[in-house]
Design a protein around this motif. Structure first.
Motif, PDB file in Angstrom:
ATOM      1  N   SER A   1      58.476   8.570  40.498  1.00 27.39           N
ATOM      2  CA  SER A   1      57.823   9.635  40.150  1.00 27.39           C
ATOM      3  C   SER A   1      57.798  10.606  41.247  1.00 27.39           C
ATOM      4  O   SER A   1      57.362  11.453  41.374  1.00 27.39           O
ATOM      5  CB  SER A   1      56.382   9.089  39.690  1.00 27.39           C
ATOM      6  OG  SER A   1      55.587   8.625  40.860  1.00 27.39           O
ATOM      7  N   TYR A   2      58.291  10.005  42.476  1.00 28.44           N
ATOM      8  CA  TYR A   2      58.394  10.773  43.738  1.00 28.44           C
ATOM      9  C   TYR A   2      60.010  11.235  43.860  1.00 28.44           C
ATOM     10  O   TYR A   2      59.797  12.805  44.024  1.00 28.44           O
ATOM     11  CB  TYR A   2      57.862   9.956  45.045  1.00 28.44           C
ATOM     12  CG  TYR A   2      56.650   9.499  45.074  1.00 28.44           C
ATOM     13  CD1 TYR A   2      55.784  10.137  45.377  1.00 28.44           C
ATOM     14  CD2 TYR A   2      56.497   8.074  44.846  1.00 28.44           C
ATOM     15  CE1 TYR A   2      54.604   9.751  45.708  1.00 28.44           C
ATOM     16  CE2 TYR A   2      55.170   7.602  44.831  1.00 28.44           C
ATOM     17  CZ  TYR A   2      54.063   8.592  45.241  1.00 28.44           C
ATOM     18  OH  TYR A   2      52.917   7.928  45.444  1.00 28.44           O
ATOM     19  N   THR A   3      60.993  10.524  43.811  1.00 36.42           N
ATOM     20  CA  THR A   3      62.106  11.163  43.991  1.00 36.42           C
ATOM     21  C   THR A   3      63.048  11.500  42.828  1.00 36.42           C
ATOM     22  O   THR A   3      63.892  12.305  42.904  1.00 36.42           O
ATOM     23  CB  THR A   3      63.140  10.028  44.901  1.00 36.42           C
ATOM     24  OG1 THR A   3      63.029   8.775  43.935  1.00 36.42           O
ATOM     25  CG2 THR A   3      62.348   9.559  46.017  1.00 36.42           C
TER      26      THR A   3
ATOM     27  N   ILE B   1      68.122   8.023  48.648  1.00 33.12           N
ATOM     28  CA  ILE B   1      68.598   9.003  49.102  1.00 33.12           C
ATOM     29  C   ILE B   1      69.054   8.905  50.849  1.00 33.12           C
ATOM     30  O   ILE B   1      68.155   8.510  51.433  1.00 33.12           O
ATOM     31  CB  ILE B   1      67.987  10.417  49.069  1.00 33.12           C
ATOM     32  CG1 ILE B   1      67.626  10.655  47.444  1.00 33.12           C
ATOM     33  CG2 ILE B   1      68.647  11.447  49.508  1.00 33.12           C
ATOM     34  CD1 ILE B   1      66.902  11.712  47.648  1.00 33.12           C
ATOM     35  N   ARG B   2      70.362   8.843  51.240  1.00 34.00           N
ATOM     36  CA  ARG B   2      70.614   8.625  52.752  1.00 34.00           C
ATOM     37  C   ARG B   2      71.531  10.099  52.811  1.00 34.00           C
ATOM     38  O   ARG B   2      71.882  10.801  52.144  1.00 34.00           O
ATOM     39  CB  ARG B   2      71.636   7.598  52.709  1.00 34.00           C
ATOM     40  CG  ARG B   2      70.706   6.328  52.399  1.00 34.00           C
ATOM     41  CD  ARG B   2      71.237   5.037  52.917  1.00 34.00           C
ATOM     42  NE  ARG B   2      70.560   3.795  52.673  1.00 34.00           N
ATOM     43  CZ  ARG B   2      70.945   2.576  53.135  1.00 34.00           C
ATOM     44  NH1 ARG B   2      72.202   2.445  53.378  1.00 34.00           N
ATOM     45  NH2 ARG B   2      70.132   1.469  52.996  1.00 34.00           N
TER      46      ARG B   2
ATOM     47  N   LEU C   1      64.518  15.243  41.273  1.00 33.05           N
ATOM     48  CA  LEU C   1      65.152  14.871  42.515  1.00 33.05           C
ATOM     49  C   LEU C   1      65.547  16.077  43.321  1.00 33.05           C
ATOM     50  O   LEU C   1      65.494  16.167  44.338  1.00 33.05           O
ATOM     51  CB  LEU C   1      66.468  14.209  41.977  1.00 33.05           C
ATOM     52  CG  LEU C   1      67.609  13.980  43.117  1.00 33.05           C
ATOM     53  CD1 LEU C   1      66.945  13.020  43.804  1.00 33.05           C
ATOM     54  CD2 LEU C   1      68.811  13.314  42.333  1.00 33.05           C
ATOM     55  N   ASN C   2      65.920  17.306  42.389  1.00 34.03           N
ATOM     56  CA  ASN C   2      66.246  18.455  43.308  1.00 34.03           C
ATOM     57  C   ASN C   2      64.921  19.116  44.040  1.00 34.03           C
ATOM     58  O   ASN C   2      65.147  19.579  45.021  1.00 34.03           O
ATOM     59  CB  ASN C   2      66.603  19.491  42.196  1.00 34.03           C
ATOM     60  CG  ASN C   2      68.085  19.181  41.673  1.00 34.03           C
ATOM     61  OD1 ASN C   2      68.787  18.576  42.426  1.00 34.03           O
ATOM     62  ND2 ASN C   2      68.371  19.768  40.506  1.00 34.03           N
ATOM     63  N   SER C   3      63.757  18.982  43.361  1.00 32.64           N
ATOM     64  CA  SER C   3      62.413  19.421  44.016  1.00 32.64           C
ATOM     65  C   SER C   3      62.418  18.315  45.530  1.00 32.64           C
ATOM     66  O   SER C   3      61.917  19.137  46.417  1.00 32.64           O
ATOM     67  CB  SER C   3      61.284  19.275  42.995  1.00 32.64           C
ATOM     68  OG  SER C   3      60.091  19.500  43.790  1.00 32.64           O
ATOM     69  N   TYR C   4      62.663  17.270  45.299  1.00 35.21           N
ATOM     70  CA  TYR C   4      62.202  16.167  46.482  1.00 35.21           C
ATOM     71  C   TYR C   4      63.560  16.459  47.231  1.00 35.21           C
ATOM     72  O   TYR C   4      62.964  16.672  48.617  1.00 35.21           O
ATOM     73  CB  TYR C   4      62.474  14.872  45.898  1.00 35.21           C
ATOM     74  CG  TYR C   4      62.359  13.824  46.838  1.00 35.21           C
ATOM     75  CD1 TYR C   4      60.899  13.258  46.896  1.00 35.21           C
ATOM     76  CD2 TYR C   4      63.111  13.043  47.740  1.00 35.21           C
ATOM     77  CE1 TYR C   4      60.590  12.164  47.969  1.00 35.21           C
ATOM     78  CE2 TYR C   4      63.008  12.069  48.582  1.00 35.21           C
ATOM     79  CZ  TYR C   4      61.547  11.676  48.653  1.00 35.21           C
ATOM     80  OH  TYR C   4      61.391  10.754  49.550  1.00 35.21           O
TER      81      TYR C   4
ATOM     82  N   HIS D   1      63.448  13.191  52.037  1.00 37.07           N
ATOM     83  CA  HIS D   1      64.322  12.331  52.272  1.00 37.07           C
ATOM     84  C   HIS D   1      64.853  12.078  53.772  1.00 37.07           C
ATOM     85  O   HIS D   1      65.632  11.239  54.023  1.00 37.07           O
ATOM     86  CB  HIS D   1      65.480  12.301  51.253  1.00 37.07           C
ATOM     87  CG  HIS D   1      66.304  13.902  51.614  1.00 37.07           C
ATOM     88  ND1 HIS D   1      65.807  14.856  51.299  1.00 37.07           N
ATOM     89  CD2 HIS D   1      67.610  13.881  52.057  1.00 37.07           C
ATOM     90  CE1 HIS D   1      66.612  16.071  51.697  1.00 37.07           C
ATOM     91  NE2 HIS D   1      67.772  15.193  51.933  1.00 37.07           N
ATOM     92  N   ASN D   2      64.735  13.281  54.458  1.00 39.51           N
ATOM     93  CA  ASN D   2      65.127  13.428  55.993  1.00 39.51           C
ATOM     94  C   ASN D   2      64.323  13.840  56.879  1.00 39.51           C
ATOM     95  O   ASN D   2      64.353  14.961  57.412  1.00 39.51           O
ATOM     96  CB  ASN D   2      66.523  14.041  56.133  1.00 39.51           C
ATOM     97  CG  ASN D   2      67.307  14.110  57.328  1.00 39.51           C
ATOM     98  OD1 ASN D   2      66.981  12.919  57.917  1.00 39.51           O
ATOM     99  ND2 ASN D   2      67.965  14.780  57.616  1.00 39.51           N
ATOM    100  N   PRO D   3      62.968  13.538  57.022  1.00 39.88           N
ATOM    101  CA  PRO D   3      62.135  13.805  57.510  1.00 39.88           C
ATOM    102  C   PRO D   3      61.952  13.842  59.007  1.00 39.88           C
ATOM    103  O   PRO D   3      62.597  12.887  59.899  1.00 39.88           O
ATOM    104  CB  PRO D   3      60.680  13.152  57.115  1.00 39.88           C
ATOM    105  CG  PRO D   3      61.349  11.816  56.907  1.00 39.88           C
ATOM    106  CD  PRO D   3      62.774  11.861  56.403  1.00 39.88           C
TER     107      PRO D   3
END
Length: 176
Positions: free
Chosen positions: A12-14, A22-23, A54-57, A63-65
């Protein structure tokens, strides 16, 4: 209905199917998708992804904070760098006992019986217990290396395996 024909759970997050992460490709400096269980990787969203989520995430950069926020449950043991806490002036359990206790909490947390933040309030040996184990946002090189590595490897809503540091053993949940 067979297990193979049922749809996989989607985060529900990604928006990714269960098991996918996601890498960031070091050679291409862009996102790709990886499943550590199957060792599959792909440039395109894996089958079963919720592409809007996914696009919003990805657009939010989660994914790369540069920083992450986590809750954690710390159990110290007699060989911790400071074997004392708000709960006990002298912690005498062994590292193995602390790991076994943490495994039981991990099972209860992952099954949904309890929340990590609730357990941390009463059981964590960290001073963050009063905030449900919330350490706030932190960047790279601000935590012990194994704790940092585990925290930054998580996606929001994921839990780490048990992580060992000089402070003790931890279970980590990424919250931001």
């Amino acid at each position: 209905m067979s297990l193979t024909s049922s749809p996989k759970a989607v985060s529900s997050y990604t928006g990714l199917p269960e098991g996918w992460q996601i890498r960031i490709s070091k050679s291409h400096n862009t996102e790709y998708f990886y499943n550590p269980t199957t060792q599959e990787s792909t440039w395109n969203a894996p089958e079963g992804s919720n592409e809007d989520l996914l696009n919003s995430y990805v657009a939010k950069g989660l994914h790369n904070p540069a920083e992450v926020r986590v809750n954690h449950l710390l159990l110290k043991h007699k060989d911790s760098r400071r074997p004392a806490s708000w709960k006990s002036e002298s912690i005498t359990r062994t590292k193995e006992e602390a790991i076994e206790e943490l495994k039981e909490w991990e099972r209860k947390i992952k099954s949904g019986e309890v929340k990590l933040s609730d357990v941390a309030t009463t059981e964590s040996d960290c001073s963050s217990h009063s905030k449900g184990g919330d350490l706030g946002f932190f960047g790279r090189r601000q935590m012990q290396p194994s704790f940092e590595k585990a925290s930054f490897a998580l996606q929001v809503g994921e839990f780490s395996p048990i992580v060992e540091t000089d402070s003790g053993v931890h279970l980590i949940e990424r919250t931001g």
